[in-house]
Design a protein around this motif. Sequence first.
Motif, PDB file in Angstrom:
ATOM      1  N   ILE A  91       1.356  67.673 -17.932  1.00 42.81           N
ATOM      2  CA  ILE A  91       1.836  66.596 -18.807  1.00 42.81           C
ATOM      3  C   ILE A  91       2.702  67.077 -19.962  1.00 42.81           C
ATOM      4  CG2 ILE A  91      -0.103  65.099 -18.223  1.00 42.81           C
ATOM      5  CD1 ILE A  91      -1.222  65.869 -21.078  1.00 42.81           C
ATOM      6  N   ASP A 120      -9.037  60.884 -21.966  1.00 40.16           N
ATOM      7  CA  ASP A 120      -7.629  61.297 -22.086  1.00 40.16           C
ATOM      8  C   ASP A 120      -6.965  61.396 -20.715  1.00 40.16           C
ATOM      9  OD1 ASP A 120      -7.909  61.442 -24.827  1.00 40.16           O
ATOM     10  OD2 ASP A 120      -7.880  63.643 -24.918  1.00 40.16           O
ATOM     11  N   GLU A 123      -6.193  58.023 -19.397  1.00 40.55           N
ATOM     12  CA  GLU A 123      -5.027  57.475 -20.092  1.00 40.55           C
ATOM     13  C   GLU A 123      -3.735  58.055 -19.516  1.00 40.55           C
ATOM     14  OE1 GLU A 123      -5.422  57.949 -24.336  1.00 40.55           O
ATOM     15  OE2 GLU A 123      -7.263  56.743 -24.387  1.00 40.55           O
ATOM     16  N   TRP A 124      -3.736  59.371 -19.282  1.00 39.34           N
ATOM     17  CA  TRP A 124      -2.559  60.005 -18.697  1.00 39.34           C
ATOM     18  C   TRP A 124      -2.309  59.488 -17.282  1.00 39.34           C
ATOM     19  CZ3 TRP A 124       1.581  62.072 -20.442  1.00 39.34           C
ATOM     20  CH2 TRP A 124       1.596  62.599 -21.728  1.00 39.34           C
ATOM     21  N   GLN A 125      -3.365  59.299 -16.552  1.00 43.08           N
ATOM     22  CA  GLN A 125      -3.218  58.776 -15.192  1.00 43.08           C
ATOM     23  C   GLN A 125      -2.546  57.395 -15.235  1.00 43.08           C
ATOM     24  OE1 GLN A 125      -6.869  57.943 -12.929  1.00 43.08           O
ATOM     25  NE2 GLN A 125      -5.992  59.182 -11.273  1.00 43.08           N
ATOM     26  N   ARG A 127      -0.548  56.260 -17.668  1.00 45.86           N
ATOM     27  CA  ARG A 127       0.843  56.436 -18.114  1.00 45.86           C
ATOM     28  C   ARG A 127       1.745  56.918 -16.988  1.00 45.86           C
ATOM     29  NH1 ARG A 127       0.182  60.048 -23.521  1.00 45.86           N
ATOM     30  NH2 ARG A 127      -1.530  58.842 -24.376  1.00 45.86           N
ATOM     31  N   ILE A 146      -3.231  65.463 -12.296  1.00 39.46           N
ATOM     32  CA  ILE A 146      -4.164  64.717 -13.149  1.00 39.46           C
ATOM     33  C   ILE A 146      -5.262  64.072 -12.310  1.00 39.46           C
ATOM     34  CG2 ILE A 146      -4.391  62.763 -14.745  1.00 39.46           C
ATOM     35  CD1 ILE A 146      -3.136  65.328 -15.979  1.00 39.46           C
TER      36      ILE A 146
END
Length: 182
Positions: A91, A120, A123-125, A127, A146
Amino acid sequence: KFRVCASAAPQWQPKPLVRTCVATTRSSDEFGPMVAAEAQARNFDAAGRQAFVGDGQAWNWTLQKTYFSKAVAIADFIHVLTYVYLAARAIAHTAQEHWEVYLGWATSCWQGRVAAVITDLKEWQGRLGPIAPGEEPSASDPRQVISKVLMYFENNQSRMEYVRYRRLGLPVTSSLVESLIK
């Protein structure tokens, strides 16, 4: 010259009485009874505290439940750090950002905040977005990385209580055994 004094070792450090190793290229189904037999020969069951440290793969926990059910199951912290490193690299846009994210997540895991890392990662997944039906992204695609790291963390969260393990004086890595067999 370099000289090590016998008194240099901390007094709290346990003194090994026996060090054994079992290794094989056979399947985990054959490995489990071999390890159990060695543990029985060494009277492992009589130990006041028992730990079973594994890399996080499901077959390790099957062995733990089958042969070492009294032992505390611990996901090897070095493997956790590897997954954290890969996720941070997936990321981050710069080396500095990679280091900061890695250090933050590694510290969170060490301090018992694994749930925050999972949050977290989720959340990245979100995004990064989903993998479309029929799409076959590379293993290095951030969405794949991720997803893989998140699955590892969700599957092993109950075995990542490093604050408790340290408090109990239990090992958090299998590096001593792994270095012996390599």
